[in-house]
Design a protein around this motif. Structure first.
Motif, PDB file in Angstrom:
ATOM      1  N   ARG A  44       0.823  -1.222   0.000  1.00 24.02           N
ATOM      2  CA  ARG A  44       0.000   0.000   0.000  1.00 24.02           C
ATOM      3  C   ARG A  44       0.855   1.269   0.000  1.00 24.02           C
ATOM      4  O   ARG A  44       0.374   2.344  -0.346  1.00 24.02           O
ATOM      5  N   LYS A  45       2.137   1.142   0.383  1.00 23.19           N
ATOM      6  CA  LYS A  45       3.031   2.296   0.401  1.00 23.19           C
ATOM      7  C   LYS A  45       3.808   2.437  -0.913  1.00 23.19           C
ATOM      8  O   LYS A  45       4.612   3.339  -1.068  1.00 23.19           O
ATOM      9  N   GLU A  47       2.331   2.189  -4.427  1.00 25.13           N
ATOM     10  CA  GLU A  47       1.212   1.998  -5.348  1.00 25.13           C
ATOM     11  C   GLU A  47       1.675   1.735  -6.784  1.00 25.13           C
ATOM     12  O   GLU A  47       1.031   1.010  -7.530  1.00 25.13           O
ATOM     13  N   TYR A  77      -7.117  -0.243  -2.875  1.00 20.88           N
ATOM     14  CA  TYR A  77      -7.240  -1.232  -1.805  1.00 20.88           C
ATOM     15  C   TYR A  77      -5.977  -1.205  -0.935  1.00 20.88           C
ATOM     16  O   TYR A  77      -4.897  -0.862  -1.396  1.00 20.88           O
ATOM     17  N   SER A  78      -6.115  -1.586   0.333  1.00 20.38           N
ATOM     18  CA  SER A  78      -4.981  -1.451   1.269  1.00 20.38           C
ATOM     19  C   SER A  78      -4.025  -2.650   1.267  1.00 20.38           C
ATOM     20  O   SER A  78      -2.944  -2.576   1.838  1.00 20.38           O
ATOM     21  N   TRP A  79      -4.397  -3.775   0.675  1.00 19.85           N
ATOM     22  CA  TRP A  79      -3.553  -4.964   0.555  1.00 19.85           C
ATOM     23  C   TRP A  79      -2.897  -5.385   1.878  1.00 19.85           C
ATOM     24  O   TRP A  79      -1.671  -5.395   2.002  1.00 19.85           O
ATOM     25  N   ASN A  96      -0.431  -7.979   1.345  1.00 21.96           N
ATOM     26  CA  ASN A  96       0.655  -7.554   0.463  1.00 21.96           C
ATOM     27  C   ASN A  96       0.737  -8.381  -0.829  1.00 21.96           C
ATOM     28  O   ASN A  96      -0.280  -8.729  -1.395  1.00 21.96           O
TER      29      ASN A  96
END
Length: 449
Positions: free
Chosen positions: A307-308, A310, A345-347, A350
Motif C-alpha cells: 500500500r506504500k 502503489e 485497496y490497502s492490501w 501484500n
C-alpha cells in the motif's frame, strides 16, 4: 468516401486505444510515437509513460527480450518474433516497416499479441524471471534493492523486516544472488514452523547417541550445511529464548557445538534473519535478547508494504495475470475500473494476497475482461473509517448508516457515473439511485462549481 461513411479520427483513435492486442509505432529516431492501452498488460506502463521513450531507454531496463526493432531498420521487411516481457508475458510481435512516398523508412508499426499455451503449464510458486529479479517501478523498492546489493558484498549480519507477504524470503535470495557466496548454499529455515526442541537439533545437528531416536551416525545441522554460503532464518522472532543465547555464540565466534557434542566446529557463513514482528518491542518486554537483536541488526533492510508503493501494484498484477493465464490456459485482462479499485485497496496481505486474488479472478471470471463485480467483498469495505467509527460516542445509528451510505455511493459513482449503471451494480431501483446521486453527488458538484 462520403462524410456519412467516414470514421472520425477521435472515434478511430478510441477504437485503437482500446484494442486487446497491443499496437505500437516507432519513428525513425527509434522513439515511440504511439502505443495503446495494452501496454498496461504487457509492461505495467501506461501509454503516457511510454510515448516519447527511446528504444535504448526501454531495452536497457529489459522490458522485453529479444529485440526486433534494430533488425527491421537495418534490413526493412516484415518480421515476426516470439518475445517475453519483464512481467513474464509471452508475446508474438509482428513488425511492419512503413515507407514515405519517396521510399524512405519513416515508421515501424508493431502488432503485439499474447501467446497462450494450448495446454496449461506447471508454474512455480516463487516469482522467478529470466532477466528481471524484481518487478518494481517504485522509488522505495529501487532504493532498497540498491542498498541490498551493497550489503550483499560484505559478511555482516542482516535483518530484513516487513509485513507478512512483502517478499522477505525473496529479498534474502536476491541478496544471496548478488553476493560473493552466490555459488555456495542458501539454506533457509522458518523458526515458527519447527518445535523449539527440534529447532535446536535442526540448526546445530547432533552427534551419535545425543538423544533417544537420534540417527545412529549423527546428523549435520543447517548451520554446518550452510558453510561457505548464507543461512537465512525466517521469523527469527519465534526462536525460543534459550536457543537465542546459543545462536548468539554462533554469530560472535563463527563456531558451534552440535547437540550432544563437546568439540566446537568452525564455520564460514553469512547470517540473514527476517521477521514481521517488532523485535525492539519484544526486547523491551523480555521476549527477545537485546544482545542478539543488536548482533542481527548491523544492517537493516525494511521492505515497505504494498500500500506504500502503489506504482508496483499494476506491474505486479499484470505479472500474476500473465502467469495464471499461462497456468490455466486463459487470456484474461483487467478492466480499467477493476484496476482502479485494486489501486485503492490497502492490501493487508501484500504481494502474497495480490498473487492469490489474481489467480482467483483468472479462474472464476466467465469473461476475458475481468470486471469489478467479481472482486472479493473486502475490496468494497471502508477499511480506514470502520476502525474508528465507534470512537465517537455522540453519533447515533441513523448518522452512522447515513455516513456509510454516502461513502458507498461516492465510491461506486466514481466507477459507475450514471443512475442506470449505479442501480445495476448496487441492485437497487434506478429511481432510488437517482435520489442518492442528488443527495450525495450533486451537492458536491454544485459546491465545486
Amino acid at each position: 468516401m462520403n462524410d456519412k461513411n467516414e470514421l472520425k479520427y477521435s472515434v478511430f483513435k478510441n477504437l485503437v486505444d482500446n484494442l486487446y492486442d497491443e499496437v505500437i509505432v516507432w519513428d525513425d529516431d527509434y522513439k515511440i510515437v504511439y502505443v495503446n492501452k495494452a501496454s498496461y498488460r504487457h509492461y505495467g506502463l501506461s501509454p503516457e509513460e511510454l510515448i516519447g521513450k527511446t528504444f535504448y531507454e526501454l531495452t536497457k531496463k529489459e522490458y522485453w527480450y529479444p529485440s526486433v526493432l534494430p533488425d527491421v531498420y537495418k534490413n526493412p521487411r516484415i518480421v515476426s518474433i516470439i518475445q517475453k516481457t519483464h512481467l513474464g508475458a509471452k508475446i508474438k510481435t509482428t513488425a511492419v516497416p512503413i515507407f514515405s512516398a519517396k521510399g524512405k523508412l519513416e515508421y515501424v508499426a508493431m502488432n503485439v499479441k499474447d501467446v497462450v499455451s494450448e495446454v496449461p503449464s506447471t508454474v512455480k510458486d516463487t516469482v522467478e524471471l529470466k532477466n528481471k529479479d524484481f518487478i518494481t517501478m517504485s522509488k522505495e523498492m529501487t532504493v532498497l534493492l540498491s542498498l541490498t546489493e551493497k550489503i550483499a558484498k560484505i559478511d555482516s549480519t542482516v535483518l530484513i523486516q516487513g509485513e507478512s507477504g512483502t517478499g522477505k524470503t525473496f529479498l534474502a535470495k536476491y541478496l544471496h544472488k548478488k553476493s560473493k557466496r552466490s555459488k555456495k548454499p542458501f539454506i533457509s529455515i522458518n523458526c515458527a514452523s519447527i518445535n523449539g526442541n527440534l529447532l535446536e537439533s535442526e540448526l546445530f545437528g547432533y552427534v551419535k547417541g545425543a538423544f533417544t531416536g537420534a540417527v545412529g551416525s549423527g546428523k549435520k545441522g543447517f548451520i554446518q550445511i550452510a558453510d561457505g554460503g548464507i543461512l537465512f532464518l525466517d521469523e527469527i522472532g519465534e526462536m525460543p529464548l534459550e536457543l537465542q543465547a546459543k545462536f548468539l555464540h554462533v554469530i560472535q565466534d563463527r563456531e558451534f557445538i552440535p547437540v550432544g557434542g563437546t568439540k566446537p566446529i568452525k564455520i564460514d557463513i553469512k547470517i540473514v534473519a527476517a521477521t514481521n514482528r517488532n523485535l525492539k518491542e519484544m526486547v523491551n518486554i523480555g521476549k527477545f535478547r537485546r544482545d542478539l537483536y543488536y548482533r542481527l541488526n548491523i544492517f537493516e533492510l525494511l521492505i515497505p508494504p504494498l500500500r506504500k508503493r502503489e506504482r508496483d501494484i499494476t506491474p505486479l498484477a499484470n505479472y500474476f495475470l500473465n502467469k495464471n493465464n499461462e497456468k490455466y490456459g486463459r487470456n484474461c485482462y483487467l478492466d480499467e475500473k477493476t484496476l482502479k479499485i485494486m489501486l485503492g485497496y490497502s492490501w493487508p496481505g501484500n504481494i502474497r494476497e495480490l498473487s492469490h486474488i489474481i489467480e482467483r479472478l483468472v479462474v472464476t471470471s466467465e469473461k476475458t475482461k475481468i470486471m469489478p463485480n467479481i472482486l472479493p467483498g473486502e475490496f468494497f469495505t471502508l477499511q480506514d473509517e470502520e476502525e474508528n467509527i465507534f470512537e465517537n460516542t455522540d453519533i447515533n445509528l441513523d448518522e452512522i448508516m447515513s455516513e456509510y451510505e454516502e461513502k458507498i455511493i461516492k465510491k461506486y459513482y466514481e466507477l459507475y457515473p450514471s443512475s442506470r449503471k449505479l442501480s445495476k451494480e448496487l441492485k437497487i431501483s434506478q429511481s432510488k439511485a437517482s435520489r442518492l446521486i442528488k443527495k450525495y453527488i450533486e451537492p458536491k458538484k454544485t459546491r465545486e462549481s
